[in-house]
Enzyme design. Sequence first.
Site, PDB file in Angstrom:
ATOM      1  N   ARG A   1      39.931  49.621  35.331  1.00  0.00           N
ATOM      2  CA  ARG A   1      40.044  48.158  35.452  1.00  0.00           C
ATOM      3  C   ARG A   1      38.716  47.451  35.135  1.00  0.00           C
ATOM      4  O   ARG A   1      38.384  46.419  35.705  1.00  0.00           O
ATOM      5  CB  ARG A   1      40.551  47.771  36.849  1.00  0.00           C
ATOM      6  CG  ARG A   1      42.031  48.078  37.048  1.00  0.00           C
ATOM      7  CD  ARG A   1      42.512  47.694  38.431  1.00  0.00           C
ATOM      8  NE  ARG A   1      41.893  48.518  39.456  1.00  0.00           N
ATOM      9  CZ  ARG A   1      41.754  48.177  40.722  1.00  0.00           C
ATOM     10  NH1 ARG A   1      42.192  47.010  41.140  1.00  0.00           N
ATOM     11  NH2 ARG A   1      41.185  48.999  41.592  1.00  0.00           N
ATOM     12  N   GLU A   2      37.955  48.023  34.194  1.00  0.00           N
ATOM     13  CA  GLU A   2      36.647  47.473  33.855  1.00  0.00           C
ATOM     14  C   GLU A   2      36.746  46.027  33.376  1.00  0.00           C
ATOM     15  O   GLU A   2      35.903  45.193  33.722  1.00  0.00           O
ATOM     16  CB  GLU A   2      35.981  48.308  32.745  1.00  0.00           C
ATOM     17  CG  GLU A   2      35.587  49.728  33.128  1.00  0.00           C
ATOM     18  CD  GLU A   2      36.716  50.734  32.898  1.00  0.00           C
ATOM     19  OE1 GLU A   2      37.904  50.316  32.790  1.00  0.00           O
ATOM     20  OE2 GLU A   2      36.425  51.943  32.849  1.00  0.00           O
ATOM     21  N   LEU A   3      37.775  45.755  32.555  1.00  0.00           N
ATOM     22  CA  LEU A   3      37.876  44.396  31.997  1.00  0.00           C
ATOM     23  C   LEU A   3      38.206  43.389  33.099  1.00  0.00           C
ATOM     24  O   LEU A   3      37.654  42.296  33.153  1.00  0.00           O
ATOM     25  CB  LEU A   3      38.936  44.345  30.895  1.00  0.00           C
ATOM     26  CG  LEU A   3      38.993  43.009  30.135  1.00  0.00           C
ATOM     27  CD1 LEU A   3      37.653  42.715  29.458  1.00  0.00           C
ATOM     28  CD2 LEU A   3      40.113  42.997  29.113  1.00  0.00           C
TER      29      LEU A   3
ATOM     30  N   GLY B   1      57.843  35.817  57.305  1.00  0.00           N
ATOM     31  CA  GLY B   1      57.462  37.181  57.684  1.00  0.00           C
ATOM     32  C   GLY B   1      55.973  37.390  57.830  1.00  0.00           C
ATOM     33  O   GLY B   1      55.471  37.675  58.906  1.00  0.00           O
TER      34      GLY B   1
ATOM     35  N   GLU C   1      53.571  41.153  59.815  1.00  0.00           N
ATOM     36  CA  GLU C   1      53.370  42.164  58.760  1.00  0.00           C
ATOM     37  C   GLU C   1      51.914  42.542  58.474  1.00  0.00           C
ATOM     38  O   GLU C   1      51.563  42.823  57.312  1.00  0.00           O
ATOM     39  CB  GLU C   1      54.038  41.694  57.442  1.00  0.00           C
ATOM     40  CG  GLU C   1      55.522  41.376  57.594  1.00  0.00           C
ATOM     41  CD  GLU C   1      56.176  40.853  56.313  1.00  0.00           C
ATOM     42  OE1 GLU C   1      55.672  41.122  55.216  1.00  0.00           O
ATOM     43  OE2 GLU C   1      57.224  40.162  56.429  1.00  0.00           O
TER      44      GLU C   1
ATOM     45  N   HIS D   1      52.488  27.763  48.342  1.00  0.00           N
ATOM     46  CA  HIS D   1      51.590  28.172  47.255  1.00  0.00           C
ATOM     47  C   HIS D   1      50.414  27.233  47.113  1.00  0.00           C
ATOM     48  O   HIS D   1      49.495  27.490  46.351  1.00  0.00           O
ATOM     49  CB  HIS D   1      52.375  28.274  45.943  1.00  0.00           C
ATOM     50  CG  HIS D   1      53.455  29.295  46.023  1.00  0.00           C
ATOM     51  ND1 HIS D   1      54.774  28.967  46.241  1.00  0.00           N
ATOM     52  CD2 HIS D   1      53.406  30.639  45.971  1.00  0.00           C
ATOM     53  CE1 HIS D   1      55.492  30.077  46.311  1.00  0.00           C
ATOM     54  NE2 HIS D   1      54.689  31.102  46.141  1.00  0.00           N
TER      55      HIS D   1
HETATM   56  N1  GLN Z   1      58.506  38.948  54.137  1.00  0.00           N
HETATM   57  C1  GLN Z   1      57.630  38.811  53.037  1.00  0.00           C
HETATM   58  C2  GLN Z   1      56.421  37.972  53.423  1.00  0.00           C
HETATM   59  O1  GLN Z   1      56.561  37.080  54.193  1.00  0.00           O
HETATM   60  C3  GLN Z   1      58.313  38.161  51.859  1.00  0.00           C
HETATM   61  C4  GLN Z   1      57.412  38.095  50.661  1.00  0.00           C
HETATM   62  C5  GLN Z   1      58.050  37.519  49.426  1.00  0.00           C
HETATM   63  O2  GLN Z   1      58.975  36.783  49.484  1.00  0.00           O
HETATM   64  N2  GLN Z   1      57.521  37.808  48.281  1.00  0.00           N
HETATM   65  O3  GLN Z   1      55.346  38.197  52.963  1.00  0.00           O
END
Ligand code: GLN
Length: 792
Positions: free
Chosen positions: A39-41, A468, A520, A730
């Site tokens: 993964r040098e680049l 999650g 998680e 996001h």
């Molecule tokens: N349960 C996962 C999380 O909350 C779902 C991730 C996803 O939808 N890509 O991270």
Amino acid sequence: MLWHGARNPKVNVDVHLLETPMSIFSATVLGTPRIGPQRELKFAIERYWRGEHSEAELRSVATELRAHTWAQLVDAGLDSIPTNVFSLYDQMLDTTVLVGALPQRYLAAAETDLDRYFAAARGTAAVPPLEMTKWFDTNYHYLVPEFSAETHFTLHPEALLEDLHAAQAAGIPARPVIIGPFTYLRLAKEADRAATPGLGGALSRLHDLLPVYEELLQLLAAEGVEWVQLDEPSAVTTLSSAELELLGKVYDRLGGLAQRPQILVATYFGDTKDALPVLAGTPIDGLALDFVAGDLPPQDIPGLSEKLLVAGVVDGRNVWATAIDGAVEQLVRASERAAHVAVSTSCSLLHVPYTLAGEDLPTIEERAASGTDGLCREWLAFGTEKVAEISLLAQIQRGEKDPNAPEAQTARDITAHRRGSAVTNNPTLRKRIAALTYADYHRPDYAERAVLQRDELNLPLLPTTTIGSFPQTAEIRSARQRFVRGELTEEQYDEAMRREIQDVIKLQEDLDIDVLVHGEPERNDMVQYFAEQLEGYWASRNGWVQSYGTRCVRPPVVYGDVQRPSAMSVTWSAYAASLTDRPMKGMLTGPITMLSWSFVRDDQALEATAVQVALAIRDECVDLENAGIRIIQVDEPALRELLPLRDEDKAHYAEWAAAAFRLATAGVAPATQIHTHMCYSEFGEMVGVIGELDADVTSVESARSQMEIVSDLEEHGYRQAIGPGVYDIHSPRVPHVEEISAALQLALKAVPAERLWVNPDCGLKTRRAEECVPSLEAMVTATKNLRAQLAQ
Ligand code: GLN
Ligand code: ZN
């Protein structure tokens, strides 16, 4: 001029073609990876972004990697080398620059061409990046060309010529690769123009774009280029008759140029079907076909016999050693249909890791000596190993090597060994699958379940929950790294994760969220975490593949029958449940997502593998239920990713994908609530399938699309509960209470309050706590306000 192999006497070749002999080649690949074996680049580009590298330093890393790749291919015996594939971010973006279609906003966004390029790829504080989406049915993402009234195509060949001159100086038999004009436009979008009926993407721009390609071909001819490769993967998708006609016109016109290199049109990711006669009928010189996902049709294809047929017999996007007999047979059949045949990969090697060297895997001999059964090194072929296969197959094809030579014999034995191994054919599991019945795939009716679940869970109207994951804090990441390095014992690591779970539960209780999650923290990745615990799955050490830009993923490999030796998530979920009186949601990854982010078996149908993975998840669901977990979420964010490229194949996929999900989730009691989660904004073709999953609650990304998905689902007869994401995770932005209230009001127009859940768009792992806490606070406040309003 290179002449390999004799002309096939069975093929009648027109006399005029013999007067202008083709320069042919016999062994190639359609493209190569570029991130670097280590993964040098990736690291060099990221250093450049952080200001730690100059442009010159970045370019020198890239140039060295490129030279190394070329030299390796030549040394391996390939006689035509794909060049111009060494992108610093994405080959579609490179094409956008080549044809002068970079939107105005990026030209003003930076001082240098390189920074303008990266501005388009990643955005800057002032301008958003180009939209990114998945490259056909792979996990590679490209930047979508975006045209407006101010787009005027002009040729900018500087980068391509730099690459070409470097190859020529090194004596490389270079074959520049460029995205073909048809595919380029079909994947593009018009910012301020309606699409032309029957023509996808921005195909109506073809008249403006073609002169640029003509100019380019003339330039390449003047530069002494013998072959150019124009990639047209769109040719394997479902095309309208207007599009097919246009495809033919494009290559009639480019092929008709007086001054041009020989043109190879490369199609891949499927069978070229109805586009094959169209392309074969044009005056191009070579056609690359995917013989892994497609085949030659039995009927005569006029024009094909005069072309160089580049036979993609080595799988460019999966990791299995090529079955030599099948490949030789395909080459023999191809030779009966075309004057010249070259051996190649089915698509670019961009989609597989560099090399098996450095992977810790026993050989067949070592397995035999130790009396163990399982994945053997020889079963696999990454990039380097595939190039060696091509070299061998080309020698056989050119008649320089006997098909029974020792190397070919070894390759044959490997295929037999893999097929014969008990790990690819577990009788107990196979018996269990054969005995599955309708009941295993179906739960009692939703209406009945809903009543039982209401009594069991006793949730308020508009229940709040999250998807999650909670932020993957610096502490979590450092604990994981120290554990991997052996600096933390397993007990110490587990203790760190338990502390994290305690914090996340306390936080959710303080926020007054109704259905809790454990956050998680213990998962590095939602697929790899389970893959590492399942039999039949192998996780490589260095098997990195570019996903987009500098982001790389390491897909695990399903090599055998998938089985669950023991519970995978129960300890964590049960521990979390023990810390609170509120309902705890168990979290699993669904069968389709497991497969779509893995390398999958090629010795059985994908749906057969899906059934095995589904059974493992089913057993996990039952174990969670037995541990007192009453709500289980089985995530399927990738449900759409395996959707076939051709319309006629889509219904069958939808059927088995939904069946696999139901098999995974139908083992629990009707009073246990099954959730699922999906997060891609283009649901379009998937809306019907979502209902077929028969989850009790589906949470979907929707904040950026004004809750449209809710009415779409309702219109498709969806009748279970739905949790449209009420804010966009996001973005680092914290939403106002009013925005969330407005989103909920909008959702209530399409779905009754009894079936509406409240949650963010997706998991929170990429966000920081400072963003999450106030956002969730706003979400809960908005919900409580609405409840009060509805009570009146
Ligand atoms: N349960 C996962 C999380 O909350 C779902 C991730 C996803 O939808 N890509 O991270
Ligand atoms: Zn998601």
